[in-house]
Design an enzyme around this catalytic site. Structure first.
Site, PDB file in Angstrom:
ATOM      1  N   PRO A   2       0.842  -1.203   0.000  1.00 27.90           N
ATOM      2  CA  PRO A   2       0.000   0.000   0.000  1.00 27.90           C
ATOM      3  C   PRO A   2       0.877   1.253   0.000  1.00 27.90           C
ATOM      4  CG  PRO A   2      -0.603  -1.526   1.774  1.00 27.90           C
ATOM      5  CD  PRO A   2       0.677  -2.008   1.204  1.00 27.90           C
ATOM      6  N   GLU A   3       0.595   2.178  -0.894  1.00 30.28           N
ATOM      7  CA  GLU A   3       1.337   3.433  -0.951  1.00 30.28           C
ATOM      8  C   GLU A   3       0.414   4.563  -0.486  1.00 30.28           C
ATOM      9  OE1 GLU A   3       3.617   3.956  -4.509  1.00 30.28           O
ATOM     10  OE2 GLU A   3       4.133   1.845  -4.629  1.00 30.28           O
ATOM     11  N   ARG A 107       1.821 -10.781   5.968  1.00 28.87           N
ATOM     12  CA  ARG A 107       3.282 -10.766   6.138  1.00 28.87           C
ATOM     13  C   ARG A 107       3.722 -10.111   7.443  1.00 28.87           C
ATOM     14  NH1 ARG A 107       5.989  -9.288   0.509  1.00 28.87           N
ATOM     15  NH2 ARG A 107       7.813  -9.904   1.678  1.00 28.87           N
TER      16      ARG A 107
END
Ligand code: ZN
Length: 271
Positions: A2-3, A107
């Site tokens: 996600p940016e 993760r």
């Protein structure tokens, strides 16, 4: 990963709905990147005032203290009155009077960190080195050029580092450099003033476009209402290794920079 646009899209998808909610409970799953930093029981009864964003951190401001949330590599948030039973990758839950906020993060590079205030050491540690916000007042072409003049690494890596300008990650750095006609491997301090200005404009344009499209669905991004974005449908270079450039038909190249893939057009982007 996600940016900035995805984090902002996530913020907008639940900020209004959680404002005014009081915390009823906290569930912690497996450990995330950093510990919570307080006894979860202490959060009970606190009221969520607003959700703000700084870089890729969401700041859940409460009547007392705040939570800093980071989505890491693979995190996404859900917020709803009722959520399905927790899965193995759901590692944080804030149960409130208006719904449950859940962090899903396979993760576990994401994090939820408590701080007493924005200037408390635990918040400063995460926020104090961040560069300017690209979509807010204060991101201007000339200071941007001056900051690049002090850096000798490649322009792509300087953008990714986030200490000159925040939130421009791998996808949008590749896209902005294409739009500005700049080769990603060019040393940052070699950018002329006009090229730095072009890059400045490209960063703003690319991020605004991604925001308008609801973010990118690359790596399974979805907002807190479970909706995906559409940005990847019109990426110019990102993920298009070997495909013809949409502008000149030269095959797009891919190189590795700092263990990340960079995509560029050898014709449109000058060293
Ligand atoms: Zn091209």
């Amino acid at each position: 990963m996600p940016e900035l646009p995805e984090v902002e899209v996530t913020r907008r998808s639940f900020a209004d709905r959680i404002a005014g909610a009081s915390v009823q409970g906290v569930h912690l799953g497996k450990s995330l990147r950093w510990p919570l930093g307080c006894d979860p029981a202490e959060l009970q009864g606190r009221v969520v005032h607003s959700v703000q964003r700084r870089g890729k951190y969401l700041l859940l401001r409460m009547d007392q203290g705040l939570l800093l949330l980071h989505l890491g590599m693979s995190g996404s948030l859900q917020f709803a009155a009722r959520l399905p039973p927790r899965g193995v990758h759901d590692h944080f839950e804030l149960q409130t009077s208006q719904g449950c906020l859940r962090l899903h993060d396979p993760r576990r590079f994401g994090a939820v960190v408590y701080a007493d205030a924005l200037d408390a050491p635990s918040a400063l540690k995460l926020l104090s080195k961040l560069g300017v916000e690209p979509l807010e007042v204060g991101f201007d072409p000339l200071p941007f050029h001056q900051a690049l003049q002090k850096r000798r690494s490649s322009i792509k890596q300087v953008l990714l580092a986030g200490d000159v300008v925040v939130g421009v990650g791998n996808i949008y750095a590749s896209e902005a450099l294409f739009m500005a006609g700049i080769r990603p491997s060019l040393r940052a301090d070699r950018l002329s003033k006009p090229r730095a200005q072009r890059l400045h404009g490209a960063i703003v344009a690319v991020l605004q476009r991604a925001l308008a499209l609801g973010g990118s669905t690359l790596r399974d991004f979805s907002n807190a209402e479970g909706q995906t974005g559409y940005f990847q449908l019109d990426a110019m270079v990102y993920g298009r290794d070997g495909l013809p450039c949409r502008r000149c038909e030269t095959p797009i190249k891919s190189i590795r920079q700092g263990q990340r893939s960079t995509f560029y057009c050898p014709t449109c982007q000058k060293p």
